[in-house]
Design an enzyme around this catalytic site. Structure first.
Site, short mmCIF file in Angstrom:
data_model
loop_
_atom_site.label_atom_id
_atom_site.label_comp_id
_atom_site.label_asym_id
_atom_site.label_seq_id
_atom_site.Cartn_x
_atom_site.Cartn_y
_atom_site.Cartn_z
CG ASP A 272 84.13 72.77 -3.71
OD1 ASP A 272 85.23 72.83 -3.12
OD2 ASP A 272 83.26 73.67 -3.64
CG PHE B 208 79.44 77.26 0.59
CD1 PHE B 208 78.67 78.42 0.61
CD2 PHE B 208 80.82 77.38 0.66
CE1 PHE B 208 79.28 79.67 0.72
CE2 PHE B 208 81.42 78.63 0.77
CZ PHE B 208 80.64 79.77 0.80
CE LYS C 263 86.73 77.14 3.82
NZ LYS C 263 85.61 76.81 2.94
C1 LIG Z 1 84.98 77.59 1.84
C2 LIG Z 1 84.52 76.88 0.64
C3 LIG Z 1 84.51 77.48 -0.63
C4 LIG Z 1 84.89 78.92 -0.84
O1 LIG Z 1 86.24 79.17 -0.55
P1 LIG Z 1 86.72 80.69 -0.38
O2 LIG Z 1 88.19 80.58 -0.17
O3 LIG Z 1 85.99 81.24 0.81
O4 LIG Z 1 86.36 81.41 -1.63
C5 LIG Z 1 84.14 76.72 -1.72
N1 LIG Z 1 83.76 75.44 -1.58
C6 LIG Z 1 83.74 74.82 -0.38
C7 LIG Z 1 83.34 73.40 -0.29
C8 LIG Z 1 84.11 75.53 0.78
O5 LIG Z 1 84.06 74.94 1.97
#
Ligand SMILES: *Cc1c(COP(=O)(O)O)cnc(C)c1O
Length: 396
Positions: free
Chosen positions: A219, A134, A248
């Site tokens: 990421d 994701f 986050k």
């Molecule tokens: C939550 C998340 C995203 C997206 O972040 P947003 O602030 O919602 O755009 C991208 N990568 C990972 C691994 C995430 O957990």
């Protein structure tokens, strides 16, 4: 306080939400419109790393809002300089670009890798990502994500994101061609249900990408900022990636994210990257306050201790109920159940009286736990005891 239903219906419908309006938060606790309190083990989806309304955040917001909110990204401001220096000095990266969401930081990482490919790899642009990964909800990050169905939802998708299998180096090797510029992954797949990339896999992936002249992008939007017990999750594997994204927890609840890269990869030319709110002092001042709290001596030791406590407690529950165990790193953990009780447990936990419990079930048979990093031992014990009772009730 009653619910303003006309107002509620003025919000665009994007997901099914319970008829609750949250009005107040403090630490691990939330309070709704009716005054009911909830023990929060979601924390804005692993966002509120210091819990709700931490004094250090309030103080930073208050102080900075009186000084300067937004001079424009075309000028320097002190909090963004302070936060960039902290990130650079605590990681293997040399430069930082601030953005407002995880998806935006990942878009930046994709653009940076493609630019680097144009300059150094004869226009190579493909970024190998992973099944079930994701990376966000923009068109490019949805295309990069390995969520089933996401490649056709808003077709045509953004091209160039072949998918490999996590923890399977051969599946990565098989996808590399002369158009490949990078490999991108989450050190622990969060939305997929807390699936860690193995230490050895990450090390082998670093070796392979080096050998083949590819960039390695982590990421760390969910895993970064202490969530896994180290400041950055890549540090568990002892590797040095080329690019990292943070989101986050970096803002502790306010919109802030970061794209971090090693000097050799920082190839944006003027005009390639930017954004109206990027690196604004109000958000980066909060980021500095969060960072200094996480980096204080002993803080991460406590995260690891609470992570072990949660892990032990979930293992005991799993043994008691004949479930399939638990997994995760630090305070990002999942309980793997023996049946699809997840949604029923989430609802029963929320409906619990007099105090509710907020849990997340990313899959039917899975509960995910992402409490505040400063959650107390008592709060974890309380959650575990309530969860045991809830399982009893749901399975009765
Ligand atoms: C939550 C998340 C995203 C997206 O972040 P947003 O602030 O919602 O755009 C991208 N990568 C990972 C691994 C995430 O957990």
């Amino acid at each position: 306080m009653s619910i303003d239903r006309a107002g509620l219906n003025a919000l665009m419908e994007i997901t099914s939400r319970p008829e609750l309006v949250f009005v107040r938060g403090q630490g691990s606790w939330l309070e709704d419109h009716a005054g009911k309190r909830y023990l929060d083990f979601i924390q804005g989806w692993a966002v509120n790393c210091l819990g709700h309304n931490h004094p250090a955040m309030i103080e930073a917001l208050d102080r900075q809002s009186r000084l300067l909110i937004n001079p424009s990204p075309a000028f320097y401001n002190q909090p963004s300089i302070d936060l960039a220096r902290r990130i650079v000095e605590s990681s293997c990266f040399d430069r930082v670009f601030f953005a407002n969401s995880g998806a935006e930081a990942n878009e930046g990482a994709i653009k940076l890798a493609r630019k680097w490919g144009q300059l150094h790899r004869k226009g190579a642009y493909k970024i190998i990502t992973f099944d079930h990964s994701f990376h966000g909800r923009t068109l490019a990050t949805m295309s990069a994500s390995g969520k089933p169905g996401w490649d056709t939802k808003f077709a045509p998708q953004v091209d160039g994101f072949p998918k490999a299998d996590l923890n399977d180096l051969d599946s990565v090797r098989a996808l590399i061609d002369d158009q490949t510029v990078a490999v991108m992954l989450e050190p622990v797949q969060g939305e997929a249900g807390v699936i860690p990339a193995m230490r050895e896999f990450l090390q082998d992936l670093r070796t392979l990408t080096r050998e083949r002249g590819l960039l390695l992008i982590v990421d760390e939007v969910q895993t970064g900022m202490g969530r896994t017990g180290r400041l950055y999750a890549y540090q568990h594997a002892g590797i040095e990636p080329d690019i990292m994204t943070l989101g986050k927890g970096i803002g502790g609840g306010v919109p802030l994210s970061a794209l971090c890269a090693r000097e050799a990869v920082c190839c944006f030319e003027h005009g390639d990257q930017g954004g109206t709110y990027n690196g604004n002092p109000l958000m980066t001042a909060v980021g500095v306050a969060i960072f200094d709290t996480l980096a204080a001596p002993g803080f991460l030791d406590e995260v690891n201790a609470r992570g072990r406590q949660l892990s032990d407690g979930l293992t005991a529950l799993s043994d008691k109920w004949g479930m399939q165990g638990e997994r995760g790193q630090g305070l990002l953990r999942a309980l793997v159940m023996d049946r699809d009780d997840g949604p029923a447990l989430v609802q029963a936990a929320r409906d619990r009286a007099p105090e509710g419990l907020l849990l997340n079930a990313p899959r039917g048979n899975l509960l995910r736990f992402m409490p505040a990093l400063n959650v107390t031992a008592d709060e974890i014990d309380t959650m575990l005891a309530w969860l045991d009772d809830l399982i009893t009730a749901v399975r009765a």
